[in-house]
Design a protein around this motif. Structure first.
Motif, PDB file in Angstrom:
ATOM      1  N   GLY A 158       9.262  28.287  -4.764  1.00 39.85           N
ATOM      2  CA  GLY A 158       9.043  27.475  -3.574  1.00 39.85           C
ATOM      3  C   GLY A 158       9.844  27.977  -2.383  1.00 39.85           C
ATOM      4  N   CYS A 159       9.696  27.294  -1.269  1.00 39.28           N
ATOM      5  CA  CYS A 159      10.392  27.632  -0.027  1.00 39.28           C
ATOM      6  C   CYS A 159      10.502  26.367   0.815  1.00 39.28           C
ATOM      7  CB  CYS A 159       9.626  28.711   0.736  1.00 39.28           C
ATOM      8  SG  CYS A 159      10.368  29.174   2.320  1.00 39.28           S
ATOM      9  N   ASP A 160      11.690  26.124   1.355  1.00 39.69           N
ATOM     10  CA  ASP A 160      11.923  24.920   2.166  1.00 39.69           C
ATOM     11  C   ASP A 160      12.161  25.232   3.635  1.00 39.69           C
ATOM     12  OD1 ASP A 160      11.787  23.089   0.016  1.00 39.69           O
ATOM     13  OD2 ASP A 160      13.879  23.441  -0.517  1.00 39.69           O
ATOM     14  N   ILE A 168       5.263  31.345   0.814  1.00 38.12           N
ATOM     15  CA  ILE A 168       6.115  31.680  -0.326  1.00 38.12           C
ATOM     16  C   ILE A 168       5.992  30.642  -1.438  1.00 38.12           C
ATOM     17  CG2 ILE A 168       8.526  31.956  -1.070  1.00 38.12           C
ATOM     18  CD1 ILE A 168       9.060  33.335   1.611  1.00 38.12           C
ATOM     19  N   SER A 169       5.783  29.394  -1.094  1.00 37.77           N
ATOM     20  CA  SER A 169       5.577  28.382  -2.141  1.00 37.77           C
ATOM     21  C   SER A 169       4.335  28.718  -2.954  1.00 37.77           C
ATOM     22  CB  SER A 169       5.446  26.986  -1.525  1.00 37.77           C
ATOM     23  OG  SER A 169       6.698  26.519  -1.085  1.00 37.77           O
ATOM     24  N   TYR A 170       3.271  29.092  -2.274  1.00 37.92           N
ATOM     25  CA  TYR A 170       2.039  29.493  -2.967  1.00 37.92           C
ATOM     26  C   TYR A 170       2.272  30.747  -3.798  1.00 37.92           C
ATOM     27  CZ  TYR A 170      -2.411  31.956  -3.510  1.00 37.92           C
ATOM     28  OH  TYR A 170      -3.461  32.672  -4.022  1.00 37.92           O
ATOM     29  N   LEU A 171       2.912  31.748  -3.207  1.00 43.04           N
ATOM     30  CA  LEU A 171       3.089  33.036  -3.876  1.00 43.04           C
ATOM     31  C   LEU A 171       3.943  32.920  -5.130  1.00 43.04           C
ATOM     32  CD1 LEU A 171       3.680  35.220  -0.698  1.00 43.04           C
ATOM     33  CD2 LEU A 171       1.703  35.368  -2.231  1.00 43.04           C
ATOM     34  N   THR A 172       4.957  32.072  -5.095  1.00 47.88           N
ATOM     35  CA  THR A 172       5.863  31.955  -6.244  1.00 47.88           C
ATOM     36  C   THR A 172       5.393  30.950  -7.285  1.00 47.88           C
ATOM     37  OG1 THR A 172       7.222  30.349  -5.018  1.00 47.88           O
ATOM     38  CG2 THR A 172       7.915  32.675  -4.941  1.00 47.88           C
ATOM     39  N   ILE A 173       4.455  30.086  -6.919  1.00 52.06           N
ATOM     40  CA  ILE A 173       4.041  29.018  -7.835  1.00 52.06           C
ATOM     41  C   ILE A 173       2.568  29.118  -8.213  1.00 52.06           C
ATOM     42  CG2 ILE A 173       3.841  26.512  -8.130  1.00 52.06           C
ATOM     43  CD1 ILE A 173       6.192  26.246  -6.127  1.00 52.06           C
ATOM     44  N   GLU A 174       1.695  29.193  -7.242  1.00 49.39           N
ATOM     45  CA  GLU A 174       0.256  29.140  -7.502  1.00 49.39           C
ATOM     46  C   GLU A 174      -0.355  30.504  -7.829  1.00 49.39           C
ATOM     47  OE1 GLU A 174      -1.283  26.381  -7.786  1.00 49.39           O
ATOM     48  OE2 GLU A 174       0.136  24.986  -6.872  1.00 49.39           O
ATOM     49  N   PHE A 228      -8.189  30.377   3.159  1.00 45.69           N
ATOM     50  CA  PHE A 228      -6.765  30.053   3.222  1.00 45.69           C
ATOM     51  C   PHE A 228      -6.228  29.442   1.922  1.00 45.69           C
ATOM     52  CE2 PHE A 228      -6.739  29.507   8.156  1.00 45.69           C
ATOM     53  CZ  PHE A 228      -6.742  30.884   8.293  1.00 45.69           C
ATOM     54  N   HIS A 229      -7.124  29.051   1.022  1.00 47.64           N
ATOM     55  CA  HIS A 229      -6.689  28.463  -0.245  1.00 47.64           C
ATOM     56  C   HIS A 229      -6.323  29.519  -1.282  1.00 47.64           C
ATOM     57  CE1 HIS A 229     -10.925  29.343  -0.517  1.00 47.64           C
ATOM     58  NE2 HIS A 229     -10.937  29.137  -1.816  1.00 47.64           N
TER      59      HIS A 229
END
Length: 344
Positions: free
Chosen positions: A238-240, A213-219, A35-36
């Motif tokens: 990110g995503c809120d 989406i936070s992971y996909l756009t940042i990490e 999951f990471h």
């Protein structure tokens, strides 16, 4: 100590013990499931994340701190305002927390000042401050020290402040009495799970970062998997969503610090404008911002996806996209080609 913390802009502090052994099994299962995703550092540190005294030898207690980050001029209906942005496909959405100064810089410097204030009172002591910058189970430590409870989206929730806050820690070599944890108050609510655009919350309290989406756009550094491009909508950093629908965030607190006030150009801007930043402009506009860490290429990759989603919804962005089909970056170029295929 609470009074000193508030003078520095913190909302609350607590104390946790260093025994996180009961969290180790869950951490291992999360890693075993993959999951990471690309966050190899999550696995490379192993169980050190759940063993504060191994990360910083001599640690006997952990002081946890919470800092609200909603800008001081945030309106009462802010969640509605933010959700409405999703209905304007030509506008790029940057996560609320990332519109101001880099929280790493803000919290670390203030945690250091808090450490110095404590030292004035008790004398020199060993300490080390962290905020999302080391193998630390931040939310777990915060929950154990009474800062709130883990919501079903895995973020920390507080009855008086929702979830719109940052967390930080000071590992100390002083034995301190631990704060009492608080009871969870999510009940049967599953709004965060339902709202997640990519179904990243695979079960209550279980997040598959690879879908987030936070992971996909940042990490995530490579191409964004095609199955997640359309659900990204116009979210470019990110995503809120899981926080915006959470009932507890009607209690989210405003920050008195100017650091978290939104920078010009990071809120309400059109996608074409944001994509058109040169690398020099990107670096200048994101100086001291958390956004800078993803780099110009990933910034444009994310916006290319959003432009494709805008095109699908009828926005007149095809000429702009076609003008960039010879982009120098293969990564960005791939996403532009995908975007042009997203006709309404």
């Amino acid at each position: 100590m609470q009074a000193w913390a508030r003078e520095l802009g913190f909302s609350q502090i607590g104390v946790a013990s260093v025994d996180l052994s009961s969290a180790e099994a869950g951490l291992l299962r999360w890693l075993e499931h993959g999951f990471h995703g690309d966050m190899a550092y999550m696995a490379s540190h192993g169980l050190k994340r759940a063993r504060p005294a191994e990360l910083v030898p001599g640690t006997l207690s952990v002081i946890t701190a919470r800092m609200d980050y909603l800008p001081k001029d945030t309106p009462e209906d802010w969640t509605t305002v933010e959700l409405d942005r999703l209905n304007r496909p030509g506008e790029g959405i940057v996560s609320v927390y990332a519109r101001g100064r880099d929280y790493h810089k803000v919290l670390r410097s203030r945690l250091q000042k808090l450490s110095e204030r404590i030292a004035q009172e008790i004398g020199a002591f060993g300490h080390r401050a962290f905020t999302d910058s080391a193998p630390v189970l931040e939310a777990e430590l915060a929950a154990r020290s009474g800062q709130g409870w883990r919501g079903k989206h895995t973020l920390l929730l507080n009855r008086e402040a929702g979830s719109m806050f940052f967390l930080g820690e000071i590992y100390v070599d002083v034995p301190l009495p631990a704060s009492s944890p608080v009871q969870g108050h999510c009940g049967t609510c599953s709004a965060c799970i339902t709202a997640c655009p990519t179904q990243a919350i695979v079960a209550p309290h279980k997040l598959d970062a690879r879908r987030c989406i936070s992971y996909l756009t940042i990490e995530h550094a490579g191409p964004i998997p095609e199955e997640f491009r359309a659900p990204m909508g116009n979210r470019i950093y990110g995503c809120d969503d899981c926080q915006l629908v959470c009932p507890w965030n009607k209690f989210a607190q405003r920050s008195p610090l100017e650091d978290f006030d939104p920078r010009e150009g990071l809120s309400g801007q059109q996608l074409e404008q944001l994509f058109s930043w040169t690398e020099a402009e990107f670096l200048q506009r994101t100086e001291g911002s958390p956004i800078r860490r993803i780099g110009h290429e990933r910034w444009q990759r994310n916006i290319a996806v959003a432009l494709g989603n805008a095109l699908r919804q009828g926005a007149d962005v095809a000429p702009f996209l076609r003008s960039h089909t010879e982009h120098s970056s293969p990564l960005v170029r791939e996403h532009i080609v995908w975007a042009l295929a997203q006709t309404g």
